[in-house]
Every structure is written in C-alpha cells, then in structure tokens.
Design a protein around this motif. Structure first.
Motif, PDB file in Angstrom:
ATOM      1  N   LEU A   1       0.818  -1.215   0.000  1.00  0.00           N
ATOM      2  CA  LEU A   1       0.000   0.000   0.000  1.00  0.00           C
ATOM      3  C   LEU A   1       0.852   1.266   0.000  1.00  0.00           C
ATOM      4  N   ASN A   2       2.176   1.066   0.027  1.00  0.00           N
ATOM      5  CA  ASN A   2       3.121   2.185  -0.003  1.00  0.00           C
ATOM      6  C   ASN A   2       2.867   3.153   1.153  1.00  0.00           C
ATOM      7  N   LEU A   3       2.750   2.586   2.358  1.00  0.00           N
ATOM      8  CA  LEU A   3       2.482   3.392   3.547  1.00  0.00           C
ATOM      9  C   LEU A   3       3.732   3.529   4.405  1.00  0.00           C
ATOM     10  N   LYS A   4       3.775   4.613   5.166  1.00  0.00           N
ATOM     11  CA  LYS A   4       4.833   4.757   6.162  1.00  0.00           C
ATOM     12  C   LYS A   4       4.485   3.868   7.360  1.00  0.00           C
ATOM     13  N   HIS A   5       5.473   3.606   8.201  1.00  0.00           N
ATOM     14  CA  HIS A   5       5.287   2.665   9.304  1.00  0.00           C
ATOM     15  C   HIS A   5       4.127   3.083  10.213  1.00  0.00           C
ATOM     16  N   GLU A   6       4.059   4.345  10.578  1.00  0.00           N
ATOM     17  CA  GLU A   6       3.011   4.819  11.489  1.00  0.00           C
ATOM     18  C   GLU A   6       1.635   4.662  10.856  1.00  0.00           C
ATOM     19  N   GLU A   7       1.538   4.953   9.560  1.00  0.00           N
ATOM     20  CA  GLU A   7       0.259   4.820   8.855  1.00  0.00           C
ATOM     21  C   GLU A   7      -0.170   3.360   8.791  1.00  0.00           C
ATOM     22  N   ALA A   8       0.794   2.490   8.507  1.00  0.00           N
ATOM     23  CA  ALA A   8       0.502   1.058   8.415  1.00  0.00           C
ATOM     24  C   ALA A   8       0.030   0.512   9.758  1.00  0.00           C
ATOM     25  N   GLU A   9       0.679   0.946  10.822  1.00  0.00           N
ATOM     26  CA  GLU A   9       0.336   0.486  12.171  1.00  0.00           C
ATOM     27  C   GLU A   9      -1.076   0.927  12.553  1.00  0.00           C
ATOM     28  N   LYS A  10      -1.405   2.155  12.255  1.00  0.00           N
ATOM     29  CA  LYS A  10      -2.728   2.686  12.590  1.00  0.00           C
ATOM     30  C   LYS A  10      -3.823   1.967  11.810  1.00  0.00           C
TER      31      LYS A  10
END
Length: 280
Positions: free
Chosen positions: A87-96
């Motif tokens: 999904l090409n997300l940053k770590h914080e975005e993926a975690e949330k």
C-alpha cells in the motif's frame, strides 16, 4: 533501471519467496507423533446435524500455543511489512490502519479486501505462510497428553479447530505442535471467498463451525479462545461453557473477559475449570 521503491519491493518479494521454500521443506520433513493431519480438511459433504453431538471448539493462535512465544508480534511485523510494501504506507500509517481493521473486523485482511482490493491469497502467502514458525513451535507433549485425556474421557465426541486464520497457517501450527492427529476437523476463514470473508466474532462464522462439525445445538458446545469478543459471542449463542484464555492481561483490541466465562492462563489448565470433562 529500477527505482528505489521497485528495488525495495523486489527485495521484499525475494525474501518472502526464500522463506516460503524453507518453511515448506521443514514441513515436508516432519515425522514426530501428531505431525500429520488425519481429518478431511475440506469435505465435500457436511454431516447431518446431531442434536446430541458434543463438540469442543479450539482456537489456535495464542491459544494452543502461548502468547509469550511472540508469534503474534512476529505476525504483526509481517503484516506491517505487507501494508508498507503493497500500500506504499509509512510505518506509522501502516500500524494505525492495521489496528483499525483488526479491531473493527477481527482480521486485517477483511479491511484490505473491502477497501483496497487486495488479493487475500497473496496476502496469506506473504504474511502467514512466510512466518518461520518452525523456529518457534515445537511438539508440546503436555498439550498432547491433555487432548488425549479429553478424547479418552468419553465426554466429548469431537475436538474441532475454529480459527480466523486460513487453513495453511492453522494446519501448520498443529503439525508443528504435534497434535494434528487429535482433531476431527477445522473451520477456518476462507481467504478464497473474498465476497464473503467471514471470521469470528461474526455470528456467521459460528454458524459455519456448527454446520461443518455437525453440532446440532450450541448447548452441547464448549469453546476456548484468547479473544474476549469471540468468547462473548459464544456465550450469547448459548454455548455450554466458554473459556477465555488470558496468559497475562486481556488484549483490549480483542475485548475484555465477559461475564459468565471461565478464565485460564494456559491451554493445559483446561482440566482445572472443566474437571467433569476429564473424568473417565
């Protein structure tokens, strides 16, 4: 010439592919007692519901093995890597996003399929199937002894696996634990059915387990799970006894311990709260 993103993604795919090969090689080499499944995983014909049939339903992850093995943490790392790469997300975005889907739907994959058009079987391959479980799970002789005692007591007719994982992961766990020959069947979240991806605590998942096992009446069912939400659903459906496995403290994402449930800290503590099922 590949971009940095493409190169990172290829490295990710190559790593997963190699780990899958290692996992399969190890699985093929298993010979210890209980390493082979004896039941029909996907029977063509469902049993006729029996109003007198007594079934004990067992969750698998963080239930048949200890939560302290940290497989859940390993799985979360694998899920986050998938979120970030696919999904090409940053770590914080993926975690949330992962926490949101896990809390709302019981499985991250449900949210991914519903809102991102993710191929559930690809997800399963990259996340669950790629976990190096053989580095963590070993034959559990105490678990095996307890399940044998339960089978031999004559108080239960079927021991049934009931998991939100896809069948590959569930079967691999019980084979590594050395208890695969002691169960009569499995109800799993079928990632192939993306239009009807059903998992606990959805009532339809319980109905599916009821049909597949041949259970005629929930009053003849016992259920152990590490999720308070799943246990709450089992209680509301009228299962005879529901046991919440809480190794340390309840995971609030999975719900607190419901009223009218029994609590144990390890699966081999079942005889302590259900002595009537272990008496010959």
């Amino acid at each position: 010439m590949m971009t940095v993103t493409e190169d990172t993604h290829k490295t990710y795919e190559d790593h997963v592919t190699k780990q899958l090969e290692l996992n399969q090689e190890h699985l093929n080499s298993l010979t210890h007692p209980g390493s082979q499944v004896k039941f029909d995983v996907d029977p063509d014909i469902l049993p006729t519901p029996d109003p007198n049939l007594r079934v004990f339903f067992f969750d698998i992850d963080n239930c048949l093995y200890r939560n302290s093995t940290k497989i859940h943490d390993l799985m979360q790392i694998s899920i986050l890597e998938y979120f970030k790469n696919e999904l090409n997300l940053k770590h914080e975005e993926a975690e949330k996003l992962n926490n949101t889907y896990y809390k709302q739907y019981g499985l991250a994959i449900r949210g991914l399929v519903m809102f991102h058009g993710i191929d559930a079987m690809q997800y399963n391959r990259f996340v669950d199937d790629s976990l190096p479980l053989q580095n963590i799970l070993k034959p559990d002789l105490k678990l095996r002894e307890m399940l044998i005692n339960l089978r031999n007591s004559g108080k239960i007719d079927k021991l049934w696996l009931f998991t939100n994982a896809y069948k590959n992961h569930g079967l691999r766990c019980i084979r590594l634990l050395g208890v695969a020959d002691l169960f009569d069947g499995i109800t799993y979240c079928d990632y192939r059915q993306t239009d009807t991806l059903i998992c606990k605590p959805d009532e339809r998942a319980f109905e599916k387990a009821k049909l597949q096992s041949g259970l005629g009446d929930y009053k003849n069912a016992w259920f152990v799970d590490d999720s308070g939400l799943n246990i709450e659903k089992g209680i509301s459906l009228g299962m005879r006894k529901c046991i919440h496995l809480v190794e340390n403290e309840p995971n609030m994402l999975l719900g607190k311990t419901p009223r009218h449930s029994h609590v144990i800290r390890h699966i081999t503590n079942l005889p302590n709260v259900l002595p009537e099922l272990f008496k010959h």
